[in-house]
Scaffold this motif. Structure first.
Motif, short mmCIF file in Angstrom:
data_model
loop_
_atom_site.label_atom_id
_atom_site.label_comp_id
_atom_site.label_asym_id
_atom_site.label_seq_id
_atom_site.Cartn_x
_atom_site.Cartn_y
_atom_site.Cartn_z
N TRP A 121 12.01 0.91 5.23
CA TRP A 121 12.41 2.29 4.92
C TRP A 121 11.62 2.84 3.74
O TRP A 121 11.12 3.97 3.78
N LEU A 122 11.51 2.05 2.68
CA LEU A 122 10.75 2.49 1.50
C LEU A 122 9.30 2.77 1.84
O LEU A 122 8.70 3.75 1.36
N ALA A 123 8.72 1.93 2.69
CA ALA A 123 7.32 2.10 3.06
C ALA A 123 7.09 3.37 3.85
O ALA A 123 5.98 3.93 3.86
N ALA A 124 8.12 3.87 4.53
CA ALA A 124 8.00 5.07 5.36
C ALA A 124 8.25 6.35 4.58
O ALA A 124 8.00 7.44 5.11
N LEU A 125 8.72 6.24 3.34
CA LEU A 125 8.99 7.45 2.55
C LEU A 125 7.68 8.10 2.11
O LEU A 125 6.67 7.43 1.92
N PRO A 126 7.69 9.42 1.93
CA PRO A 126 6.48 10.09 1.44
C PRO A 126 6.07 9.55 0.07
O PRO A 126 6.94 9.27 -0.76
N PRO A 127 4.79 9.35 -0.16
CA PRO A 127 4.35 8.82 -1.46
C PRO A 127 4.61 9.79 -2.59
O PRO A 127 4.72 11.02 -2.37
N SER A 128 4.77 9.26 -3.78
CA SER A 128 5.00 10.12 -4.94
C SER A 128 3.74 10.91 -5.24
O SER A 128 2.62 10.45 -5.04
N LYS A 129 3.93 12.11 -5.74
CA LYS A 129 2.79 12.99 -6.04
C LYS A 129 2.42 12.91 -7.51
O LYS A 129 3.24 12.64 -8.36
N ALA A 134 0.81 -1.21 0.00
CA ALA A 134 0.00 0.00 0.00
C ALA A 134 0.85 1.26 0.00
O ALA A 134 0.47 2.27 -0.61
N SER A 135 2.01 1.23 0.66
CA SER A 135 2.82 2.43 0.82
C SER A 135 3.82 2.66 -0.30
O SER A 135 4.08 3.80 -0.68
#
Length: 205
Positions: free
Chosen positions: A197-205, A49-50
């Motif tokens: 770590w990847l899951a905690a990054l801000p999602p792409s806009k 999901a992230s």
């Protein structure tokens, strides 16, 4: 017999045992990382999901990793010398094994893994550079598999975030088989941390 001579003989015996004691004509043993460890459904759902879709570039690293030969270091003797096993090797280069493993672990976590040829399909690119991939002997009977890499995430050709990952796992035996097992486990530990770590990054806009 002095302590210096005794230590020299022990080091020589260790080198013979690890690298050159095989009899003539002995077949080469080949190793990979083995089957994937089981993944928890909760972690997979969160990552899927992230993270979304990610282009995973081939893992890069020093020229010493562009070979199937397996190496080890005797930290207690000369940590600067990398020694090859005589009749043991990887099925492919460590960089290739790591690329395959990272893609497999991401896919296992529910992430849509894309190749560099799919660049138009996603703006998120994951690049990884190996800094260390080695079996290090602290003594004649004790070694660890060490994996260190630096991961960078790019979106629209711009660096979003970068982080170093490291894992050290004790080998179950003081030989190539033990080193292969420890390096596989260390690679899986790094992969798990990288996915979190990847899951905690801000999602792409």
């Amino acid at each position: 017999m002095t302590t210096t001579i005794r230590n020299a003989l022990m080091i020589a015996a260790m080198a013979v045992t690890l690298g050159a004691c095989a009899s003539k004509g002995q077949p080469t043993a080949q190793y990979d990382f083995g089957p994937l460890p089981a993944a928890t459904s909760t972690a997979s759902e969160a990552a899927s999901a992230s993270i979304g879709a990610v282009i995973v570039a081939d893992v890069s690293g020093p020229a010493s990793l562009d070979t199937e030969r397996m190496h080890y270091r005797l930290l207690y003797s000369d940590a600067r010398q990398s020694r090859p096993y005589a009749y043991n090797q990887w099925v492919s280069t460590p960089a290739q094994l790591l690329t395959q493993r990272m893609k497999a672990r991401l896919s296992q976590a529910g992430v849509k893994v894309l190749s560099t040829t799919d660049a138009a399909a996603s703006a998120t690119v994951l690049r990884m550079e190996v800094e260390d991939f080695a079996q290090n002997f602290d003594s004649a009977t004790s070694s660890k598999g060490v994996v260190r890499l630096r991961a960078s995430v790019f979106r629209n050709h711009r660096l979003v975030e970068q982080k170093a990952f490291s894992s050290s796992v004790s080998a179950p035996s003081a030989d190539a088989a033990g080193g292969a097992s420890a390096l596989a486990d260390a690679s899986d530990a790094v992969a798990a941390e990288l996915i979190t770590w990847l899951a905690a990054l801000p999602p792409s806009k």
